[in-house]
Structures are given as C-alpha cells and as structure tokens.
Design a protein around this motif. Sequence first.
Motif, PDB file in Angstrom:
ATOM      1  N   LEU A 187     -14.729 -36.722 -40.052  1.00  0.00           N
ATOM      2  CA  LEU A 187     -13.524 -37.554 -40.070  1.00  0.00           C
ATOM      3  C   LEU A 187     -13.339 -38.218 -41.433  1.00  0.00           C
ATOM      4  CD1 LEU A 187     -11.527 -38.198 -37.815  1.00  0.00           C
ATOM      5  CD2 LEU A 187     -12.730 -40.322 -37.432  1.00  0.00           C
TER       6      LEU A 187
ATOM      7  N   ILE B  21     -12.164 -34.770 -35.229  1.00  0.00           N
ATOM      8  CA  ILE B  21     -11.502 -35.312 -34.033  1.00  0.00           C
ATOM      9  C   ILE B  21     -11.945 -34.540 -32.790  1.00  0.00           C
ATOM     10  CG2 ILE B  21      -9.257 -35.531 -32.898  1.00  0.00           C
ATOM     11  CD1 ILE B  21      -9.272 -37.570 -34.932  1.00  0.00           C
TER      12      ILE B  21
ATOM     13  N   THR C  47     -16.893 -38.224 -26.652  1.00  0.00           N
ATOM     14  CA  THR C  47     -16.343 -39.246 -25.760  1.00  0.00           C
ATOM     15  C   THR C  47     -16.357 -38.773 -24.313  1.00  0.00           C
ATOM     16  OG1 THR C  47     -14.821 -39.612 -27.566  1.00  0.00           O
ATOM     17  CG2 THR C  47     -14.451 -40.855 -25.583  1.00  0.00           C
TER      18      THR C  47
ATOM     19  N   VAL D 270     -19.693 -39.083 -22.931  1.00  0.00           N
ATOM     20  CA  VAL D 270     -20.039 -40.472 -22.622  1.00  0.00           C
ATOM     21  C   VAL D 270     -19.557 -40.822 -21.215  1.00  0.00           C
ATOM     22  CG1 VAL D 270     -19.529 -42.885 -23.169  1.00  0.00           C
ATOM     23  CG2 VAL D 270     -20.080 -41.303 -24.989  1.00  0.00           C
ATOM     24  N   VAL D 271     -18.312 -40.462 -20.929  1.00  0.00           N
ATOM     25  CA  VAL D 271     -17.765 -40.759 -19.596  1.00  0.00           C
ATOM     26  C   VAL D 271     -18.569 -40.013 -18.532  1.00  0.00           C
ATOM     27  CG1 VAL D 271     -15.707 -40.719 -18.153  1.00  0.00           C
ATOM     28  CG2 VAL D 271     -15.495 -41.082 -20.593  1.00  0.00           C
TER      29      VAL D 271
ATOM     30  N   CYS E 136     -21.888 -41.710 -18.083  1.00  0.00           N
ATOM     31  CA  CYS E 136     -21.776 -43.044 -17.496  1.00  0.00           C
ATOM     32  C   CYS E 136     -21.505 -42.979 -15.999  1.00  0.00           C
ATOM     33  CB  CYS E 136     -20.665 -43.831 -18.178  1.00  0.00           C
ATOM     34  SG  CYS E 136     -21.169 -44.448 -19.754  1.00  0.00           S
TER      35      CYS E 136
ATOM     36  N   ILE F  66      -5.122 -34.438 -21.734  1.00  0.00           N
ATOM     37  CA  ILE F  66      -4.367 -35.202 -22.729  1.00  0.00           C
ATOM     38  C   ILE F  66      -4.766 -34.780 -24.132  1.00  0.00           C
ATOM     39  CG2 ILE F  66      -3.990 -37.483 -23.705  1.00  0.00           C
ATOM     40  CD1 ILE F  66      -4.251 -38.614 -20.894  1.00  0.00           C
TER      41      ILE F  66
ATOM     42  N   PHE G   9      -7.696 -47.438 -16.645  1.00  0.00           N
ATOM     43  CA  PHE G   9      -7.570 -46.032 -17.015  1.00  0.00           C
ATOM     44  C   PHE G   9      -6.100 -45.620 -17.074  1.00  0.00           C
ATOM     45  CE2 PHE G   9      -7.635 -41.434 -16.611  1.00  0.00           C
ATOM     46  CZ  PHE G   9      -8.556 -41.117 -17.582  1.00  0.00           C
TER      47      PHE G   9
ATOM     48  N   PHE H 289      -4.768 -46.376 -20.305  1.00  0.00           N
ATOM     49  CA  PHE H 289      -5.115 -45.328 -21.266  1.00  0.00           C
ATOM     50  C   PHE H 289      -4.091 -44.199 -21.206  1.00  0.00           C
ATOM     51  CE2 PHE H 289      -7.244 -41.202 -21.843  1.00  0.00           C
ATOM     52  CZ  PHE H 289      -7.583 -41.300 -23.173  1.00  0.00           C
ATOM     53  N   VAL H 290      -3.717 -43.815 -19.980  1.00  0.00           N
ATOM     54  CA  VAL H 290      -2.749 -42.727 -19.830  1.00  0.00           C
ATOM     55  C   VAL H 290      -1.403 -43.121 -20.435  1.00  0.00           C
ATOM     56  CG1 VAL H 290      -1.519 -41.299 -18.174  1.00  0.00           C
ATOM     57  CG2 VAL H 290      -3.909 -41.834 -17.803  1.00  0.00           C
TER      58      VAL H 290
ATOM     59  N   LEU I  89      -5.652 -41.370 -32.890  1.00  0.00           N
ATOM     60  CA  LEU I  89      -6.506 -40.515 -32.063  1.00  0.00           C
ATOM     61  C   LEU I  89      -7.894 -41.135 -31.952  1.00  0.00           C
ATOM     62  CD1 LEU I  89      -5.692 -36.856 -33.107  1.00  0.00           C
ATOM     63  CD2 LEU I  89      -5.148 -38.032 -31.004  1.00  0.00           C
ATOM     64  N   PHE I  90      -8.393 -41.631 -33.072  1.00  0.00           N
ATOM     65  CA  PHE I  90      -9.704 -42.278 -33.078  1.00  0.00           C
ATOM     66  C   PHE I  90      -9.693 -43.473 -32.131  1.00  0.00           C
ATOM     67  CE2 PHE I  90     -12.824 -45.233 -34.904  1.00  0.00           C
ATOM     68  CZ  PHE I  90     -13.943 -44.430 -34.828  1.00  0.00           C
TER      69      PHE I  90
ATOM     70  N   MET J 230     -10.072 -42.479 -28.599  1.00  0.00           N
ATOM     71  CA  MET J 230     -11.451 -42.125 -28.236  1.00  0.00           C
ATOM     72  C   MET J 230     -12.298 -43.358 -27.998  1.00  0.00           C
ATOM     73  SD  MET J 230     -11.805 -39.077 -30.779  1.00  0.00           S
ATOM     74  CE  MET J 230     -10.581 -37.809 -30.610  1.00  0.00           C
ATOM     75  N   MET J 231     -12.102 -44.367 -28.843  1.00  0.00           N
ATOM     76  CA  MET J 231     -12.851 -45.614 -28.646  1.00  0.00           C
ATOM     77  C   MET J 231     -12.478 -46.227 -27.296  1.00  0.00           C
ATOM     78  SD  MET J 231     -14.869 -46.176 -31.076  1.00  0.00           S
ATOM     79  CE  MET J 231     -15.164 -44.443 -31.189  1.00  0.00           C
TER      80      MET J 231
ATOM     81  N   LEU K 249     -11.462 -44.631 -24.639  1.00  0.00           N
ATOM     82  CA  LEU K 249     -12.047 -43.839 -23.562  1.00  0.00           C
ATOM     83  C   LEU K 249     -13.545 -44.105 -23.450  1.00  0.00           C
ATOM     84  CD1 LEU K 249     -11.160 -41.805 -21.478  1.00  0.00           C
ATOM     85  CD2 LEU K 249     -11.774 -39.985 -23.039  1.00  0.00           C
ATOM     86  N   CYS K 250     -14.211 -44.231 -24.593  1.00  0.00           N
ATOM     87  CA  CYS K 250     -15.644 -44.556 -24.597  1.00  0.00           C
ATOM     88  C   CYS K 250     -15.875 -45.878 -23.871  1.00  0.00           C
ATOM     89  CB  CYS K 250     -16.139 -44.727 -26.025  1.00  0.00           C
ATOM     90  SG  CYS K 250     -16.976 -43.321 -26.645  1.00  0.00           S
TER      91      CYS K 250
ATOM     92  N   GLY L 259     -15.435 -45.465 -20.207  1.00  0.00           N
ATOM     93  CA  GLY L 259     -16.575 -44.793 -19.585  1.00  0.00           C
ATOM     94  C   GLY L 259     -17.719 -45.759 -19.368  1.00  0.00           C
ATOM     95  N   LEU L 260     -18.038 -46.519 -20.423  1.00  0.00           N
ATOM     96  CA  LEU L 260     -19.156 -47.471 -20.320  1.00  0.00           C
ATOM     97  C   LEU L 260     -18.855 -48.529 -19.269  1.00  0.00           C
ATOM     98  CD1 LEU L 260     -19.936 -47.915 -24.103  1.00  0.00           C
ATOM     99  CD2 LEU L 260     -21.290 -46.704 -22.421  1.00  0.00           C
TER     100      LEU L 260
ATOM    101  N   TYR M 119     -16.901 -48.316 -16.725  1.00  0.00           N
ATOM    102  CA  TYR M 119     -16.969 -47.727 -15.386  1.00  0.00           C
ATOM    103  C   TYR M 119     -18.420 -47.514 -14.974  1.00  0.00           C
ATOM    104  CZ  TYR M 119     -16.368 -44.606 -11.473  1.00  0.00           C
ATOM    105  OH  TYR M 119     -16.442 -44.044 -10.232  1.00  0.00           O
TER     106      TYR M 119
END
Lengths: 116, 494
Positions: A20, A32, A39, A42-43, A46, A83, B128, B131-132, B165-166, B169-170, B172-173, B176-177, B179
């Motif tokens: 990146l 990316i 990512t 990770v989900v 978790c 997505i 979530f 996020f969508v 985009l980055f 991702m953060m 979503l991370c 996840g954590l 959740y």
Amino acid sequence: MNLVLALTIGFLFATGTYLLLRRSTVKILLGIVLLGNATNLVVFLCARLIRGRPPIIQGEDHVLHAPYADPLGQALILTAIVISFGVLAFAMILVRRGYDIFGTDDTDTFIEEEQK
Amino acid sequence: MTVTLVVVIPLLMAAILLATWNFPKFRRRMSLAGMAVHLLASANLLMEVADKGVAKAQLGSWPTPFGIAFSADLLSAMLVLVASIIGFTLSIYSTENIDDSHRDFGFHPLFFVLMAGVCGAFVTGDLFNMFVWFECILLSSFVLLALGGEKPQIRGALNYVIPNLFSSMMFLCGLGLLYGVTGTLNMADLAIKTSQISPSLLTIISLFFLTAFGIKAAIFPFFTWLPTSYHTPPAAVTALFAGLLTKVGVYALVRYFTLIDPLHNTIIQSLMLWGAVGTMVFGALGAVAQRDVKRMLAYLLVSHIGYMIAGLAMGKTSSLGGTIYYMLHHIVVITALFYAAGIIEHHLGSTQFKNIGGLLKSRPYLSAMFFIPMLGLIGIPPLSGFWPKIVLLQTAFSDGFAIVGIAMIFASLITLYCMARIWMEAFWKPKPDFEAEFIPERPMAKYLPTGALTLVIIFLGLAAGPMTKASQQAAQQLRDAVPLTITISEDVSP
C-alpha cells in the motif's frame, strides 16, 4: 489452527501495508487485495473456529447447545467479500484508466502531470 | 415504519431512475419529485421523534438483538432532515451543473443511492448494517467522483478511493473483533455488553474504529485525501460530498464514542483531542496556502471538522450539544458555499484567484448569497456558526481544555482571513485584465437552491434558542443512551 490463522493474518497485513505504501498504483491495488483478505480472516477467526458442530437445533431441544459453529461470522464475511468484489472491480478499472491517460502507474508522475 | 421510509424512498427512486435511463427530462423531474417526497418523510420522522421519542423498526420482524434494527433518535432525525434538505436543493442545482456526459453515466440514480446510504447510516441501529451503508455511500461516491475520466478526476478519484478502502477494512476489522468479544452487533446491545469487557481490550478495538471513522471524517492526520480530491468533480457533486460525506464519518464517531465506548478511556480521548486540534490548525494552515476558491473551501471544511471532533472528545454533554448544532450548521453552510463557488465557475469559467474578480458589481445577488454563508462559516453573530462555537469555547475553557480553545480561536481567525481573501479576490477586485469569457446569463436552477440554503442559514442562526435546546436534548439522549438500551431489554425474548 488459531495460531496458523493468526500468523497468516499478520503476514497478510504486513505485506499488504508494504504494498500500500508503494508508488505504483498496481501494487497499491494488490496491497488492498491482501489487506481485504487479512480483514476477512480476522472476522473469520473472531467468530471462533469450532469444527464438527453445525448450528442445528437437535430433535426436541429448543435452544442450541454451547459449542457450535457460529454462522453469523461467515455471513458477515460473505457480505464483505461481495462488497469488496464490487469495489475492487471499480478500483481496477480506475487504475487501468489512470494508466491509459497518464501512460504510467507511478503516482509521482501523476502529481507532476497535474502541476503542469 | 417512518424510519425505514427515509431509506426505502431513495432506493426505490434509484431503481426507477435506472429503469428510465432513456428519458433524461423525465428523470430530472422524477429526481426532484423523489427528493420532495423524501423531504416530507424526513420532516415527518423528525416530528414523530420529537413527539414520541426514539422511532424504531425491526427489519424482517426479528426480535430485537438479532435482526437488523433501525432506530432514529433526535440526532439521527435532525441529520436526516438536513441531509434531505441538501438533497432537495441539489436535485434542483444539478439540473444545470451536471453536464450531459454525467447525466448519461447515471448521475441521478447514483445520487439517490448515495442519499440512501447517508440516511441509512444515520438511522441504522446495527453496526454491521452501518458498514454496509458506508460501502453504499463509497461505491456511489467513487463513481460520481470519477465521472468525466480526465486527468484531474482520475488522480482525485485515486486519492479518494485508496484511503477510503483502507478505512473500510479498518472498520471491518474492528467489527470482527467487537463481534468476537461481545457476540453481538446491535448497537444498543453492544452498549450494554462493552461496559462488561476489559477496558484495555475495548481500547484496542476502539482504535480500529477511530482510524476507520477518522479517515471518513477527514480528521488529522488522515485528512490529506480530501483536499486533493474534492475540487475535481462538478460543483454539485463536490457540494454534496462536502456537505454530507464527512458528516457521516463524524456521526459514526459520535455514535460509537457515546454509545459503545463512552470515552471513559483517557488514551482514546487524548488521541481524539489532539486529532481535533491538529485538524483545526493544519486544515486552516492548508487553506491559507491555496489560490483557488474550491480548494480553499475544501481545506476550511477539514479545519471545521476539528470543532465537531473537539466537542465530542471533550466528553461533556454541553460540548456534545455544541457538536450536534455545529454539524447541522456546517452541512448547510459548506454546501451553500460550494454552490456559490459553482456559480462563480459558471460565470467566469474558473475558480482560480488569478482568473476571477469583479462579481460584486456584476452579480450583487450572488455576492449576497456568498456573503451570508461566509459570515456563517466564520461565526459572526447572529448567524448559525456563532452559537455552537460559543458553547464549545465555554466548555473548552471552563473544563481545562485550554489548548483546544486556543486552536478553535486560531482556526476561526484563519477562516476569517481565508474568507476575506476569497471575498476580495472574487468579488471586490476588478475583473482581471484579459477578458475571460464572462457568461452573463443567470442560471436560475443554481441561484434558487443557493438562495434557499442562505435562508436556511439565517433561520438556523435566528432560531438559536430552539436549536441549542434541541441539540442539547439530542446530546442528553446520546449521553443517557437510555432510549436505545431500554428498548433492548424490554424486547429481548427469552
């Protein structure tokens, strides 16, 4: 298994971040992609890794019994994958278009071009 | 039901507009009618929320913590209404500003998808789902930004796409954590469960969200993508982005850091405070260096995001109220200013200082429509910028955040300088010597919405009493988090 996944995530994050930070838009795009996969993992991790216990309510019971594979985490990843698929398709075309009109994928050249 | 309407209407409109691709005139009218209906629905939502408290809806009739929940408190409802006002004015403004190539590539459907995303993010009660909606906003804004496909647009779009985009991702991370730790994504449920997990774990998770939302909201040090991309698309698109997109990020920060991690944590709080100070100072300094109306406005936009973040980071109910008032005011003011910049571009073909001038004599109405939002942005009483700033400054100096207060005053002074600069260059200065082709006709479709927003700004300033009360009430609602959390414990079925 958890450790393997955790190490994979770390590796993907490291390589993704490295890519990146490159100047080439193609490499940024690859970064990316890698970060996106990290990512999703990770989900996935978790939501806990439980094998051989599908979330199905057995027979007469009305509730699920404690260790069962959580389907929600995977549903979240599925949404995220769909997505990111769309977003990436767009980003790829954008990078391609950038290459077409600038004749290079070097972001420094983009800046020089604009300052002209 | 009223909650879902504000999201369903734009989505439906997007579908209709896609289906009627070959009828441009029909689409323009439909787009206006659709926004008018949306405006009514949002006004209705606000009245219902003010009347009966939090409006809720459960999608698919799932019991509360399981399905996707929509819930609009006072903050959400007010933001939806303001967003809808912006959308409505934009559907008029865009009839002139969006050229044929943009229309052909689907400006109208994309605009409605964006509106659906913005309203969805404001009313959703599920992290979530937020996020969508963020992705919904992102995808449509990517395309709106890149339409045209010339060198500046492509470079601007790249600058915009990659950080965002980055940020996704953060986000979503973090999701996840969160959740993994709590086992839920419903915000009200999260509010209960995060108070039971270890603070250090929550700090780590919150850092992901701070980064994700911080990039969206363009706070220091993540703001550089904004000024390098916002000046490239047509003024209508820039105005829409400037008004709404960053504020969605600020809203997400407000929601997350009042409900899920209520800033008991000193590390996150001080990071946010310094972020706010950095945003105000560096945004303002960036603005000073610009020689272009749109670019200068983009930097000032960043600078003023700092005020909102500061109000949130100070963590007092009063300062939170200031943040909310400031958000509402700033959405309208910055959109009006970008509209006016679009009109300047229409008349003189450019917004660069060296190519513009003489508008005070030739276009007095435009001057008035620039002057009022300009004073509003600087914060001259009785216009709307003044009142929330006073609240924020009071909190800053009385609660020991003197540095924040000084940064606010500094940013205000620089704003004054920058706006004075634009005023002198575009309006006072005589027209530049070489006769740039001046287009004398007044595009009513651009003047009307700008004038309407100017009136809204005057109204927001004159109604300072009720507005302050409403925003303090919204802040109190956030602070208590009672409406949301009570519903949850009532509805949970065994």
